[in-house]
Design a protein around this motif. Structure first.
Motif, short mmCIF file in Angstrom:
data_model
loop_
_atom_site.label_atom_id
_atom_site.label_comp_id
_atom_site.label_asym_id
_atom_site.label_seq_id
_atom_site.Cartn_x
_atom_site.Cartn_y
_atom_site.Cartn_z
N THR A 1 48.33 12.45 30.07
CA THR A 1 49.05 13.62 30.57
C THR A 1 48.20 14.90 30.43
O THR A 1 48.13 15.71 31.35
CB THR A 1 50.39 13.79 29.82
OG1 THR A 1 51.03 12.51 29.73
CG2 THR A 1 51.32 14.75 30.51
N ASP B 1 38.71 5.20 17.93
CA ASP B 1 39.62 5.45 16.82
C ASP B 1 39.41 6.90 16.40
O ASP B 1 38.34 7.25 15.89
CB ASP B 1 39.30 4.48 15.68
CG ASP B 1 40.10 4.76 14.43
OD1 ASP B 1 40.94 5.68 14.45
OD2 ASP B 1 39.89 4.06 13.42
N SER B 2 40.39 7.73 16.60
CA SER B 2 40.21 9.16 16.36
C SER B 2 40.07 9.48 14.87
O SER B 2 39.68 10.59 14.52
CB SER B 2 41.35 9.96 16.97
OG SER B 2 41.20 9.95 18.38
N ASP C 1 41.61 7.34 23.13
CA ASP C 1 42.75 6.51 22.76
C ASP C 1 42.23 5.15 22.31
O ASP C 1 41.19 4.68 22.77
CB ASP C 1 43.76 6.35 23.91
CG ASP C 1 45.15 5.97 23.39
OD1 ASP C 1 46.01 6.87 23.27
OD2 ASP C 1 45.35 4.78 23.07
N ASN D 1 55.06 9.09 25.99
CA ASN D 1 54.20 10.17 26.50
C ASN D 1 54.99 11.49 26.48
O ASN D 1 56.22 11.49 26.40
CB ASN D 1 53.63 9.87 27.90
CG ASN D 1 54.66 9.84 29.00
OD1 ASN D 1 55.85 10.06 28.77
ND2 ASN D 1 54.23 9.55 30.19
N GLN E 1 43.57 2.28 22.78
CA GLN E 1 43.85 1.14 23.67
C GLN E 1 43.00 1.19 24.94
O GLN E 1 43.19 2.08 25.78
CB GLN E 1 45.32 1.16 24.08
CG GLN E 1 46.29 1.09 22.93
CD GLN E 1 47.70 1.09 23.45
OE1 GLN E 1 48.11 0.16 24.13
NE2 GLN E 1 48.43 2.14 23.16
N HIS F 1 49.00 14.67 19.87
CA HIS F 1 50.33 14.07 20.05
C HIS F 1 50.27 12.65 19.50
O HIS F 1 50.18 11.68 20.25
CB HIS F 1 50.71 14.07 21.54
CG HIS F 1 52.10 13.58 21.79
ND1 HIS F 1 52.43 12.87 22.93
CD2 HIS F 1 53.24 13.67 21.06
CE1 HIS F 1 53.71 12.58 22.89
NE2 HIS F 1 54.23 13.05 21.78
N LEU G 1 47.76 4.40 14.36
CA LEU G 1 48.56 5.14 13.37
C LEU G 1 50.01 4.67 13.34
O LEU G 1 50.70 4.86 12.34
CB LEU G 1 48.51 6.65 13.67
CG LEU G 1 47.43 7.42 12.89
CD1 LEU G 1 46.03 6.99 13.28
CD2 LEU G 1 47.60 8.92 13.10
N SER H 1 48.66 8.04 28.04
CA SER H 1 48.63 7.85 29.49
C SER H 1 47.92 9.00 30.22
O SER H 1 47.96 9.08 31.44
CB SER H 1 50.05 7.69 30.03
OG SER H 1 50.81 8.85 29.72
N TYR I 1 55.04 5.56 30.53
CA TYR I 1 54.42 5.20 29.26
C TYR I 1 55.35 5.69 28.16
O TYR I 1 55.52 6.90 27.95
CB TYR I 1 53.04 5.87 29.12
CG TYR I 1 52.27 5.44 27.89
CD1 TYR I 1 52.07 4.10 27.59
CD2 TYR I 1 51.70 6.38 27.04
CE1 TYR I 1 51.35 3.71 26.46
CE2 TYR I 1 50.97 6.00 25.92
CZ TYR I 1 50.81 4.67 25.64
OH TYR I 1 50.09 4.27 24.53
C1 LIG Z 1 52.49 9.55 21.34
S1 LIG Z 1 51.23 8.70 22.19
C2 LIG Z 1 50.39 9.93 23.07
C3 LIG Z 1 50.96 10.07 24.45
C4 LIG Z 1 50.24 11.08 25.33
N1 LIG Z 1 50.44 12.43 24.89
C5 LIG Z 1 50.73 10.94 26.76
O1 LIG Z 1 51.32 11.88 27.30
O2 LIG Z 1 50.61 9.85 27.32
C6 LIG Z 1 50.14 8.29 20.89
C7 LIG Z 1 48.89 7.55 21.33
O3 LIG Z 1 48.03 7.48 20.19
C8 LIG Z 1 47.25 6.31 20.31
N2 LIG Z 1 46.67 6.03 18.98
C9 LIG Z 1 47.27 5.56 17.88
N3 LIG Z 1 46.40 5.48 16.86
C10 LIG Z 1 45.22 5.92 17.31
C11 LIG Z 1 43.94 6.10 16.74
N4 LIG Z 1 43.68 5.76 15.48
N5 LIG Z 1 42.95 6.62 17.52
C12 LIG Z 1 43.17 6.95 18.83
N6 LIG Z 1 44.37 6.78 19.42
C13 LIG Z 1 45.38 6.29 18.68
C14 LIG Z 1 48.22 5.29 20.84
O4 LIG Z 1 47.53 4.23 21.49
C15 LIG Z 1 49.08 6.13 21.79
O5 LIG Z 1 48.63 6.00 23.12
#
Ligand SMILES: C[S@@+](CC[C@H](N)C(=O)[O-])C[C@H]1O[C@@H](n2cnc3c(N)ncnc32)[C@H](O)[C@@H]1O
Length: 380
Positions: free
Chosen positions: A189, A235-236, A205, A160, A207, A259, A275, A187, A157
């Motif tokens: 983690t 949506d966080s 997340d 990640n 997605q 993250h 975001l 993903s 991913y």
């Molecule tokens: C940098 S990745 C995180 C990866 C994770 N730490 C891993 O190890 O797989 C950021 C994630 O934030 C999610 N994301 C973006 N905007 C978001 C939102 N408003 N609410 C929830 N998730 C969101 C994306 O779909 C993405 O999977």
């Protein structure tokens, strides 16, 4: 005085026999009868001179070299586990002391380590045996060159983080049974690592396909501590994390690991709420502020929020995204505890682009990113 290496003294049938728990020192080959060890150490402490104490130490070492000695108890209660390396280090200090007072000081320290477990308030690290936790990072520069790809962890991913990040954070800032929130679960983690360590995790997340994937990954990962690993689509910036926790009978969380996307460096989806689709850094920061405001009420006071983020370089300008986001968290009342710089030596994809980036850097007067940040905050 020469002190033989303890590992050679360990009875072969006990080497590696006890399964090391994740919060215990990684190398735990010696399983000893606590009372007999404390008695033997008491004998050392009572020695009138350094010479007598060294003789007693040799006798103890001989006993440890005897697989049949009662000091090697079975697997019942009343035992203490020591890594051979730790014990060897302590014995070396005791035997090397030049005065009886100093030697007794080291003996007493080892006796306390055998007798009393002194864990930190927010973790399970036994501070009486802190030297054994040499795999727990305490420096602000993290150089981790190999991703842990054991179990169901995968690197596929894009974006990640390496499992060592949530592993270090959970072992340092939580105990078994605590709850960890990850509002950008990706993903999974954090959830996978939490399940291994016996921490309950709550991931969100945007997605749905990632959420499905995380569910199937955590169900394929062994769960020997019976941890809850909950992930949901959401949506966080609008999620009520307390309500999600309550759904599992929990009132609060003890750690949050954030993250987020590093603004638009990687586009994770076409969802406008993502975001990574923020039209500007200002907008990204506003949304990050909202996520922090949603997470904060669910986190216990005195507990930690970790933010993992890197900077970005676009249109000839370095944007300190990490520090800007750090400000957003601080403005919401969190106390900054540490700024860790972690190496990012790149995925295979990035390695292919290395030369191009080097050329661009030389031509453009900037430096190529080799680091990202972990900001550690404490809720006041
Ligand atoms: C940098 S990745 C995180 C990866 C994770 N730490 C891993 O190890 O797989 C950021 C994630 O934030 C999610 N994301 C973006 N905007 C978001 C939102 N408003 N609410 C929830 N998730 C969101 C994306 O779909 C993405 O999977």
């Amino acid at each position: 005085m020469a002190i033989a290496k303890l590992p050679t003294l360990v009875p072969p049938d006990l080497v590696g026999a006890p399964e090391a728990l994740p919060d215990e020192p990684a190398d735990v080959p010696l399983q000893l009868c606590r009372d007999l060890l404390i008695d033997a150490l008491g004998g050392l402490a009572g020695a009138p001179t350094v010479a007598v104490l060294r003789q007693a130490l040799d006798a103890l070492r001989d006993r440890l070299g005897e697989p049949g000695d009662p000091i090697y108890a079975g697997r019942e209660a009343g035992q203490v586990r020591f890594s051979a390396a730790y014990l060897e280090g302590e014995f070396a200090q005791i035997g090397g002391a030049l005065t009886i007072e100093r030697a007794r000081y080291y003996v007493d320290r080892l006796r306390r380590a055998a007798a009393v477990e002194r864990t930190g308030a927010i973790n399970e690290i036994n501070l009486n045996r802190w030297k054994e936790y040499d795999d727990i990072l305490t420096d602000s520069l993290w150089m981790i060159d190999r991703r842990d790809s054991s179990g169901v962890h995968t690197a596929d991913y894009w974006g990640n983080f390496i499992p060592q990040i949530p592993n270090q954070l959970m072992r340092r800032y939580t105990r078994r049974g605590d709850w960890v929130i990850d509002p950008f679960a990706g993903s999974g983690t954090t959830l996978i690592e939490g399940q291994r360590l016996g921490r309950n995790t709550l991931g969100v997340d945007l997605q749905p396909q990632m959420v499905e994937r995380v569910r199937s990954l955590v169900s394929a990962e062994p769960n020997r501590h019976g941890a809850i690993s909950h992930v949901s689509t959401g949506d966080s910036t609008t999620t009520d994390f307390r309500a999600l926790l309550e759904g599992h009978g929990a009132r609060s969380a003890q750690l949050a690991i954030l993250h987020p996307p590093y603004h638009d460096i990687i586009h994770f989806s076409d969802d406008p709420r993502d975001l990574s689709n923020s039209l500007s850094i200002t907008e990204f920061l506003r949304l990050m502020g909202r996520v922090v405001e949603n997470v904060a009420p669910a986190l216990d006071r005195g507990r930690y929020l970790a933010l993992v983020i890197g900077d970005k370089y676009a249109r000839g300008e370095w944007s300190p995204l990490g520090f800007l986001t750090m400000n957003e968290v601080q403005e919401r009342g969190f106390l900054l505890k540490s700024i860790v710089v972690k190496n990012i030596d790149g995925t295979a994809g990035k390695r292919n682009q290395k030369e191009l980036w080097r050329y661009r850097a030389l031509a453009g007067g900037f430096y190529v990113f080799k680091h990202e940040y972990l900001f550690l905050f404490k809720k006041r």
